[in-house]
Design a protein around this motif. Structure first.
Motif, PDB file in Angstrom:
ATOM      1  N   MET A 204       0.753  -1.207   0.060  1.00  0.00           N
ATOM      2  CA  MET A 204       0.007   0.027   0.040  1.00  0.00           C
ATOM      3  C   MET A 204       0.801   1.188  -0.144  1.00  0.00           C
ATOM      4  N   ILE A 205       2.010   1.621   0.694  1.00  0.00           N
ATOM      5  CA  ILE A 205       2.887   2.586   0.858  1.00  0.00           C
ATOM      6  C   ILE A 205       4.140   2.436   0.530  1.00  0.00           C
ATOM      7  N   GLY A 206       4.530   1.211   0.098  1.00  0.00           N
ATOM      8  CA  GLY A 206       6.167   0.991  -0.435  1.00  0.00           C
ATOM      9  C   GLY A 206       6.626   0.431   0.627  1.00  0.00           C
ATOM     10  N   ILE A 207       7.725  -0.407   0.574  1.00  0.00           N
ATOM     11  CA  ILE A 207       8.704  -1.090   1.390  1.00  0.00           C
ATOM     12  C   ILE A 207       9.370  -0.106   2.212  1.00  0.00           C
ATOM     13  N   PRO A 208      10.044   0.994   2.023  1.00  0.00           N
ATOM     14  CA  PRO A 208      10.992   1.753   2.946  1.00  0.00           C
ATOM     15  C   PRO A 208       9.823   2.400   4.020  1.00  0.00           C
ATOM     16  N   ARG A 209       8.912   2.785   3.650  1.00  0.00           N
ATOM     17  CA  ARG A 209       7.786   3.456   4.551  1.00  0.00           C
ATOM     18  C   ARG A 209       7.268   2.251   5.498  1.00  0.00           C
ATOM     19  N   ALA A 210       6.777   1.106   4.950  1.00  0.00           N
ATOM     20  CA  ALA A 210       6.310  -0.018   5.748  1.00  0.00           C
ATOM     21  C   ALA A 210       7.546  -0.330   6.929  1.00  0.00           C
ATOM     22  N   ILE A 211       8.650  -0.494   6.458  1.00  0.00           N
ATOM     23  CA  ILE A 211       9.581  -0.783   7.465  1.00  0.00           C
ATOM     24  C   ILE A 211       9.609   0.182   8.559  1.00  0.00           C
ATOM     25  N   ASN A 212       9.661   1.565   8.025  1.00  0.00           N
ATOM     26  CA  ASN A 212       9.562   2.495   9.309  1.00  0.00           C
ATOM     27  C   ASN A 212       8.527   2.570  10.315  1.00  0.00           C
ATOM     28  N   VAL A 213       7.373   1.972   9.546  1.00  0.00           N
ATOM     29  CA  VAL A 213       6.268   1.778  10.611  1.00  0.00           C
ATOM     30  C   VAL A 213       6.194   0.689  11.378  1.00  0.00           C
ATOM     31  N   GLY A 214       6.873  -0.388  11.028  1.00  0.00           N
ATOM     32  CA  GLY A 214       7.001  -1.488  11.760  1.00  0.00           C
ATOM     33  C   GLY A 214       8.090  -1.090  12.993  1.00  0.00           C
ATOM     34  N   ASP A 215       9.048  -0.312  12.553  1.00  0.00           N
ATOM     35  CA  ASP A 215      10.125  -0.024  13.685  1.00  0.00           C
ATOM     36  C   ASP A 215       9.280   0.827  14.642  1.00  0.00           C
ATOM     37  N   ALA A 216       8.372   2.130  14.106  1.00  0.00           N
ATOM     38  CA  ALA A 216       7.764   2.864  14.885  1.00  0.00           C
ATOM     39  C   ALA A 216       6.874   2.034  15.835  1.00  0.00           C
ATOM     40  N   THR A 217       6.209   1.071  15.561  1.00  0.00           N
ATOM     41  CA  THR A 217       5.150   0.150  16.210  1.00  0.00           C
ATOM     42  C   THR A 217       5.941  -0.370  17.202  1.00  0.00           C
ATOM     43  N   ASN A 218       7.268  -0.953  17.208  1.00  0.00           N
ATOM     44  CA  ASN A 218       8.067  -1.578  18.157  1.00  0.00           C
ATOM     45  C   ASN A 218       8.456  -0.421  19.190  1.00  0.00           C
ATOM     46  N   VAL A 219       8.712   0.843  18.798  1.00  0.00           N
ATOM     47  CA  VAL A 219       9.023   1.644  19.718  1.00  0.00           C
ATOM     48  C   VAL A 219       7.924   2.049  20.557  1.00  0.00           C
ATOM     49  N   LEU A 220       6.544   2.145  19.810  1.00  0.00           N
ATOM     50  CA  LEU A 220       5.338   2.330  20.679  1.00  0.00           C
ATOM     51  C   LEU A 220       5.178   1.350  21.628  1.00  0.00           C
ATOM     52  N   ALA A 221       5.530  -0.045  21.449  1.00  0.00           N
ATOM     53  CA  ALA A 221       5.139  -1.156  22.412  1.00  0.00           C
ATOM     54  C   ALA A 221       5.994  -0.822  23.639  1.00  0.00           C
ATOM     55  N   VAL A 222       7.266  -0.412  23.528  1.00  0.00           N
ATOM     56  CA  VAL A 222       8.287  -0.164  24.406  1.00  0.00           C
ATOM     57  C   VAL A 222       7.755   0.774  25.428  1.00  0.00           C
ATOM     58  N   GLY A 223       7.200   1.951  24.634  1.00  0.00           N
ATOM     59  CA  GLY A 223       6.643   3.020  25.489  1.00  0.00           C
ATOM     60  C   GLY A 223       5.658   2.553  26.619  1.00  0.00           C
ATOM     61  N   LEU A 224       4.687   1.647  25.897  1.00  0.00           N
ATOM     62  CA  LEU A 224       3.570   1.029  26.692  1.00  0.00           C
ATOM     63  C   LEU A 224       4.180   0.133  27.779  1.00  0.00           C
ATOM     64  N   LEU A 225       5.123  -0.528  27.731  1.00  0.00           N
ATOM     65  CA  LEU A 225       5.704  -1.386  28.660  1.00  0.00           C
ATOM     66  C   LEU A 225       6.250  -0.365  29.921  1.00  0.00           C
ATOM     67  N   LEU A 226       6.912   0.659  29.476  1.00  0.00           N
ATOM     68  CA  LEU A 226       7.287   1.500  30.584  1.00  0.00           C
ATOM     69  C   LEU A 226       6.170   2.168  31.374  1.00  0.00           C
ATOM     70  N   GLU A 227       4.848   2.289  30.720  1.00  0.00           N
ATOM     71  CA  GLU A 227       3.862   2.585  31.644  1.00  0.00           C
ATOM     72  C   GLU A 227       3.470   1.370  32.683  1.00  0.00           C
ATOM     73  N   ASN A 228       3.817   0.293  32.291  1.00  0.00           N
ATOM     74  CA  ASN A 228       3.659  -0.568  33.511  1.00  0.00           C
ATOM     75  C   ASN A 228       4.097  -0.260  34.810  1.00  0.00           C
ATOM     76  N   MET A 229       5.207   0.376  34.965  1.00  0.00           N
ATOM     77  CA  MET A 229       5.549   0.726  36.129  1.00  0.00           C
ATOM     78  C   MET A 229       4.712   1.344  37.200  1.00  0.00           C
ATOM     79  N   SER A 230       3.815   2.141  36.733  1.00  0.00           N
ATOM     80  CA  SER A 230       2.876   2.876  37.626  1.00  0.00           C
ATOM     81  C   SER A 230       1.812   1.783  37.540  1.00  0.00           C
ATOM     82  N   VAL A 231       1.642   0.940  36.833  1.00  0.00           N
ATOM     83  CA  VAL A 231       0.474  -0.019  37.066  1.00  0.00           C
ATOM     84  C   VAL A 231       0.762  -1.272  37.810  1.00  0.00           C
ATOM     85  N   ILE A 232       1.651  -1.802  37.820  1.00  0.00           N
ATOM     86  CA  ILE A 232       2.168  -3.092  38.406  1.00  0.00           C
ATOM     87  C   ILE A 232       3.315  -3.134  39.363  1.00  0.00           C
TER      88      ILE A 232
END
Length: 530
Positions: free
Chosen positions: A275-303
């Motif tokens: 849909m958007i080309g390989i380079p942009r899709a790779i970057n979206v995948g990388d950004a999704t990983n970064v987003l997941a790390v950010g959510l895990l850091l939120e865990n410190m105030s939860v658990i």
């Protein structure tokens, strides 16, 4: 007289020697055959467990699914496995209706192979190759006789196209998955919004980040995580942040996996890189990983910090195993590997699929839900739930590979025969390469071709050889054996509560996120059609 007596004695002694030898040989052959059915599946563990449980192993009897559950002594030949998708297309469900109110029919190959025992205490008596008897909303122990099954339970005969042929409780599955989808999607949406609203943020990126996560996925990983957390006595809302992070990691892997495999469709739509080309899709995948790390850091105030760090360690180990498994699979395709065994496939599958799809979600759920923040107190519990996830994960992947061969695009959500076009070394492809004789040379030549050079005729040839060699039957029986073993392991996990009622202080709305969902998922993974 004496000579006749001695002659008779000699013949009796000789016959005894011959009979005794044949009996010993027969027993030895039976023992050898029995041993060949057993295979040991292993995995390493995160470093925090390595002093106590450096390696987890499970021995599985792959012949466990060959035993029949017929109501009489007659055994019927298996029908050919040619797909009848067009003929039965109007009788299949749509994945868009799955979460709320749909029924799931058995996949085509499962309909043809229901003469082997069911996992998780659901029995089937097969009286005709095109008619199946199923228990209606009752649990039947598979170790009873066929006569007892018919005598003690009301059994209904249905045809192999009926949508009522469910081997799991769809209400429990649908209710849990639907609640997970609502809660996880909202958590991801809110977190993406917080990042997108930061001053100077590049908003078009965050719009793309919500593509894959909001397509209709199975939500299997988050639901398992929350269910294990509640089954151990924890609260559903405490596991939500970790569950949402797991879903983001899953989607990041999918984006990259689709690029590496050259896949064309995902969850009923085109892949992101198309849909958007390989380079942009790779970057979206990388950004999704970064987003997941950010959510895990939120865990410190939860658990709390200690549990949050333990969860991070689990994610790190999961990611390591996943990329190793992906490397193995990509290497096999690149080298056109031709002599891979079931054991090779299991090793790859444990790394690539089992850790991030089953083992880690279950382990994180256990860590989050258990009252102790110390993993040292959870070593045995973690080992048990890991063995369960490992064996069930392989069954799940085999079923996924079978659906790629015989599923329907509108239900499966990915291209049919894509694994053959990509040259993926599935259990069925490895089997046909080992059992097709000279035809294997032609198969290897086809597999060596680039994806865009393979023709439909090439793919049809490989599929035909799979049918002739019983490769699809082999895959289905192995998946069935593994599901049976997973059910056996699950029954031994006595630290999981049978039911976990919702508590007043719990910010959660679904009561079946507990032992009940985990039990039903065992049969779901091998009887699903999506």
């Amino acid at each position: 007289m004496l000579a006749i007596f001695l002659l008779m004695l000699y013949f009796c002694f000789y016959a005894w020697l011959i009979y005794g030898h044949k009996q010993k040989v027969g027993i030895q052959l039976q023992e050898d055959s029995h041993k060949k059915n057993f295979i040991k599946i292993t995995t390493a563990t995160p470093k925090e467990q390595q002093k106590n449980k450096p390696v987890l192993a499970v021995e599985v009897n792959l012949g466990n699914s060959i035993k029949n559950n017929f109501t009489n002594e007659q055994q019927f030949p298996l029908p050919a496995y040619r797909p009848d998708f067009e003929e039965n297309a109007n009788k299949k469900i749509n994945t868009e209706e799955y979460a709320e109110n749909s029924s799931t029919a058995l996949p085509t190959f499962a309909q043809h192979l229901t003469n082997v025992p069911l996992a998780a205490e659901r029995g089937v008596a097969n009286t005709h190759p095109h008619h199946y008897a199923i228990a209606s909303a009752v649990n039947i122990a598979t170790n009873g006789s066929s006569e007892a099954l018919v005598e003690n339970y009301k059994v209904e005969e249905v045809t192999n196209t009926a949508e009522e042929q469910l081997m799991y409780d769809k209400n429990i599955i649908n209710q849990a998955v639907h609640q997970s989808r609502l809660a996880v999607s909202e958590a991801i949406k809110e977190f993406v919004a917080t990042k997108s609203d930061i001053k100077g943020a590049y908003k078009p990126l965050y719009e793309l980040l919500t593509d894959y996560p909001f397509r209709l996925g199975k939500m299997l990983r988050p639901t398992l995580c929350i269910s294990v957390a509640r089954a151990i006595g924890g609260k559903g809302h405490d596991a939500l942040t970790s569950a949402a992070a797991l879903e983001l990691y899953h989607n990041a892997f999918l984006i990259h996996d689709d690029i590496e495999d050259g896949s064309e469709s995902r969850r009923g739509k085109g892949t992101l890189h198309q849909m958007i080309g390989i380079p942009r899709a790779i970057n979206v995948g990388d950004a999704t990983n970064v987003l997941a790390v950010g959510l895990l850091l939120e865990n410190m105030s939860v658990i709390g910090v200690s549990k949050a760090l333990n969860v991070l360690h689990e994610i790190e180990f999961m990611a390591q195993q996943s990329v190793e498994g992906q490397a193995m699979e990509l290497d096999w395709v690149a080298t056109n590997a031709s002599h891979l065994t079931d054991q090779d496939y299991f090793k790859m599958c444990v790394k690539k699929t089992c850790w991030y799809s089953f083992i880690t979600p279950c382990r994180i759920g256990l860590i989050v839900g258990h009252p102790s923040a110390s993993n040292k107190e959870l070593v045995n519990h973690l080992a048990g739930i890991s063995r369960f996830g490992m064996i069930l994960g392989i069954a799940f992947q085999i079923q996924d590979d079978l659906l790629n061969l015989q599923g329907q695009l509108k239900d499966y959500g990915k291209e049919i025969d894509g694994d053959i076009y990509e040259g993926k070394r599935t259990l069925m492809l490895n089997h046909v390469l080992s059992h097709s004789g000279k035809a294997s040379e032609n198969i290897l030549k086809i597999l060596a071709l680039p994806r865009d050079k393979k023709t439909p005729e090439d793919v049809a040839f490989i599929r035909e050889q799979m049918e002739l060699c019983g490769s699809i039957e082999h895959g289905w029986k192995v998946a069935r054996s593994l599901a049976n073993k997973a059910a056996e392991i699950f029954d031994s996990l006595d630290f999981l509560q049978p039911e976990t009622p919702l508590r007043s202080e719990e910010k959660w709305g679904c009561p079946v996120h507990d032992h009940r969902f985990i039990k039903e998922i065992i049969n779901y993974v091998i009887y699903r059609n999506a």
